[in-house]
Motif scaffolding. Structure first.
Motif, mmCIF file in Angstrom:
data_model
loop_
_atom_site.group_PDB
_atom_site.id
_atom_site.type_symbol
_atom_site.label_atom_id
_atom_site.label_comp_id
_atom_site.label_asym_id
_atom_site.label_seq_id
_atom_site.Cartn_x
_atom_site.Cartn_y
_atom_site.Cartn_z
ATOM 1 N N ASP A 89 0.823 -1.210 0.000
ATOM 2 C CA ASP A 89 0.000 0.000 0.000
ATOM 3 C C ASP A 89 0.859 1.263 0.000
ATOM 4 N N VAL A 90 1.949 1.229 0.761
ATOM 5 C CA VAL A 90 2.841 2.388 0.804
ATOM 6 C C VAL A 90 3.532 2.566 -0.547
ATOM 7 N N LEU A 91 3.962 1.483 -1.149
ATOM 8 C CA LEU A 91 4.571 1.572 -2.482
ATOM 9 C C LEU A 91 3.580 2.170 -3.476
ATOM 10 N N ALA A 92 2.341 1.721 -3.426
ATOM 11 C CA ALA A 92 1.320 2.252 -4.324
ATOM 12 C C ALA A 92 1.134 3.754 -4.107
ATOM 13 N N LEU A 93 1.160 4.176 -2.850
ATOM 14 C CA LEU A 93 1.014 5.596 -2.535
ATOM 15 C C LEU A 93 2.183 6.411 -3.076
#
Length: 351
Positions: free
Chosen positions: A149-153
């Motif tokens: 999720d952090v990578l996607a953000l």
């Protein structure tokens, strides 16, 4: 099986593939990420080699046969097999050379990409086509331990194009390699899309919101920032001064003063920040600390004017813009493309 073009050959190929899976003990290797990634890449290569031979229903038949033979192993759905095929194309295509070659292996990316989870890789396949950009996100994921999720953000906020692009005077005010590290630490612009502000608002309103969302704020600042205080009080002579935000950076081993201006940059801001940095160096900095660094965040800036303002400043500082939700570009709001859309994009690179 009748829907395949060469049924006997397919059966023979399937037997060899099953043997390959058993010999590699994939069931046990699923616990080891690099082994999983290597297997998926190899499986993608094998699928690519047979795609044109066995027709459009090939993956459905393969998925059914593999799941029947290995019911306890995840990853043999049709969707995941398609991603394995995409993964092989992703690591094999070289837009620069115009042919299929292991460009990721040649520039060292493959040894990095096999260190991140499969879910992260699928996200990169769908969102990041440029090799250097992919390497950036892979390395950041490994170093910072980003979740998917952090990578996607970070991809959505276009971190790659923002990292290290602030206007600074670090080259003339800091020794190497600290100057290079400091430069890469600062972004431009900063994206504060997690804030919920209603106009009109001022710097104090932004400060309060940033501290309310301190976890997301620290994530946007990047690894190494430790929060010290908001409106940090200093006494210089007989006067009181208040720093908007004060941090300590673990890697740089220095205090970092962040000043917020909800306006366009003007040269006077640099002079005031220079004063604050001198005060922190005199009143807070210890002998083991490096020089205090300043970050001036504003809504807009003129590049030439900003460079002139920093030219003769003797304290290290950088000037960056910041954006709020209202300023997020539309192309950051999209969802993941379909597998068919990804394949079409990758196929274009080989033409």
């Amino acid at each position: 099986m009748s829907n395949l073009n060469i049924t006997p050959e397919y059966k023979d190929w399937l037997v060899r593939l099953k043997s390959k899976i058993r010999s590699a003990q994939i069931k046990a290797a699923m616990a080891v990420n690099s082994a999983v990634i290597d297997f998926y890449c190899d499986l993608g290569r094998m699928i690519c080699e047979k795609d044109a031979v066995w027709g459009s229903r090939f993956l459905e038949s393969l998925s059914k046969d593999l799941r029947k033979e290995f019911p306890d192993i995840q990853g043999f759905s049709v969707t995941n097999l398609k991603y394995c095929r995409l993964f092989h194309k992703y690591v094999a295509i070289s837009p620069q050379l115009g042919d299929e070659t292991d460009i990721l292996a040649k520039d060292g990316i493959y040894q990095h990409i096999r260190q991140i989870p499969w879910g992260h890789i699928k996200l990169l396949i769908g969102k990041v086509k440029d090799r250097q950009e992919a390497l950036f996100y892979i390395q950041e994921t490994i170093e910072n331990g980003w979740s998917r999720d952090v990578l996607a953000l970070q991809i959505k906020s276009n971190l790659y194009s923002r990292q290290g692009h602030a206007i600074t005077n670090f080259k003339t005010t800091l020794p190497e390699p600290q100057s290079d590290l400091a430069q890469q630490t600062i972004k431009d612009p900063y994206s504060f899309d997690f804030l919920t502000l209603t106009s009109p608002y001022n710097e104090r309103d932004i400060e309060k919101q940033l501290i309310t969302h301190i976890t997301k704020f620290l994530l946007e600042l990047g690894k190494g920032f430790a929060f010290v205080g908001r409106q940090y009080h200093l006494v210089v002579g007989e006067s009181d001064y208040y720093l908007d935000l004060l941090f300590y950076h673990i890697k740089l081993k220095c205090y970092v003063v962040v000043e917020l201006k909800n306006t366009k940059f003007i040269p006077e801001y640099a002079g005031k920040l220079n004063f604050y940095l001198s005060a922190v160096d005199s009143l807070l900095k210890s002998e083991s600390d490096n020089q205090t660094i300043g970050i001036l965040l504003c809504r807009d800036k003129n590049k030439i004017e900003t460079e002139f303002a920093l030219r003769d400043i003797n304290k290290p500082m950088g000037v960056s813009e910041f954006t709020l939700t209202e300023n997020l570009p539309e192309d950051l709001k999209g969802s993941l493309p379909t597998i068919e859309e990804i394949e079409a994009d990758l196929d274009k690179l080989t033409q």
